[in-house]
Design a protein around this motif. Structure first.
Motif: not given
Length: 106
Positions: A9-12, A45-46, A62-66
């Motif tokens: 989800a983060g990669l997306c 996915l999130l 999620w936000t951190g990966i993004g």
């Protein structure tokens, strides 16, 4: 499995952020379409990962990966400046993500 889905989800999220930049304010159809599809996958996915993971953990990761991913793509692909404070900020975000993962019960 929820952690793996959350990373996807983060990669997306990185993909849709980059596609949004490339869409030039939604004036270019292909990047705009890529952005919308990546957003749908990212949110889906999130949501799936939140079935198992706590809200605060899932959303933070999620936000951190993004955020860190978009920072890296901006620097590497788009040639955005890499100042010391920006690098330190990214390292602090990654540190927070690691701490959040370690603080989340199995």
């Amino acid at each position: 499995m929820a952690w793996f889905v959350l990373v996807l989800a983060g990669l997306c999220e990185i993909v849709w952020a980059y596609a949004m930049k490339q869409s030039a304010g939604f004036t270019r159809p292909l990047p705009t379409a890529i952005m919308l599809v990546a957003m749908l996958f990212s949110f889906g996915l999130l949501a799936w990962s939140m079935r198992t993971l706590p809200l605060g953990t899932a959303y933070t990761i999620w936000t951190g990966i993004g955020a860190v991913g978009a920072f890296i793509v901006g620097a590497v692909v788009l040639g955005e400046p890499l100042g010391l404070m920006r690098i330190v900020a990214a390292v602090l975000i990654v540190s927070g993500l690691i701490l959040m993962k370690l603080a989340t019960p199995a």
